[in-house]
Design a protein around this motif. Structure first.
Motif: not given
Length: 268
Positions: A118, A121, A163, A167, A253
């Motif tokens: 990713v 972010v 994402q 996360y 992240a």
């Protein structure tokens, strides 16, 4: 047997010298690959892809084989001649260093294979913080696009969906304090993090910054937005993205999550 032992001694002398050479060459090679890229003597394709991932891996394998063969020759001599000969230190050190390097390489590759990267972010998918025109103008045409809409991961998966799955804790931070106070703390925290703050406007509630990795000098662009909350307090959003299309191993992240956690923990 005596003749064989003499030949073995000569082979050990050559092998030990080669171990010492590789022991010096290996860290120098990887440092050259990393810092040559960071100081822009060549691109990341040369420093990371070619020098590290291809030739660096071959160097580690060659060093491990050389170290193990040398240890084998030293052991054989001790058994046959019933006495020690040669420098064990360089062979042991080379074997351990190259083994550790290969283990680290395998670990990194495993993390890359575990999930797509990713590389952009944000805490707000529908309205991500935007970079200013002045900031955009300072970037190279070779850098990753700052446009968030329509971005996808390397496997084609939607970036917001990826994402959210990887996360889920990352989102807009709601603070009880006023927006101007929250912005001042966000700016101070950004500088404490070592980010290079290039734009900071308390009136606009926005700051732009850059960060650079120690190894290879991979650059990330960061923007923080602080707005008054609809029911009081303030809303803090942040976006952190990699300039190069290289797996960041979760670096961006982690930066976003760490920033939000630190800002929330220190609120008055």
């Amino acid at each position: 047997m005596t003749r064989f032992i003499e030949i073995l001694r000569m082979a050990i002398d050559i092998a030990v010298a080669l171990c010492a050479l590789l022991l010096l060459l290996t860290p120098v090679w990887f440092a050259l690959a990393a810092f040559g890229t960071k100081w822009e003597f060549w691109g990341w394709q040369t420093g990371l892809s070619a020098m590290t991932e291809v030739w660096g891996l071959r160097l580690l394998l060659a060093g491990l084989v050389t170290g193990l063969l040398t240890l084998g020759a030293l052991t054989l001599y001790r058994v046959l001649a019933r006495q020690g000969y040669g420098n064990w230190v360089s062979a042991v050190a080379l074997s351990l260093i190259t083994l550790a390097g290969l283990a680290l390489s395998l670990q990194v590759e495993a993390r890359k294979a575990a999930a797509p990267a990713v590389l952009d972010v944000t805490t707000d998918f529908s309205d991500p913080p935007h970079f200013s025109a002045a900031f955009t103008a300072r970037r190279s045409d070779l850098d990753a696009s700052l446009t968030y809409a329509g971005k996808a991961a390397a496997d084609g998966q939607s970036l917001p969906a990826l994402q959210a799955a990887r996360y889920p804790a990352i989102g807009t931070l709601h603070l009880d304090e006023a927006a101007d106070s929250a912005f001042a703390r966000a700016l101070e925290l950004a500088r404490e993090q070592g980010w290079r703050v290039s734009t900071a406007s308390a009136e606009a509630g926005m700051l732009e910054a850059g960060a650079e990795s120690f190894w290879f000098g991979f650059r990330d662009d960061i923007v923080v937005r602080v707005r008054p909350g609809p029911a009081g307090g303030s809303l803090v959003d942040i976006r952190s993205m990699a300039r190069q299309p290289v797996h960041d191993l979760g670096r961006n992240a982690d930066r976003v999550q760490g920033f939000l956690e630190s800002l929330e923990a220190a609120q008055p």
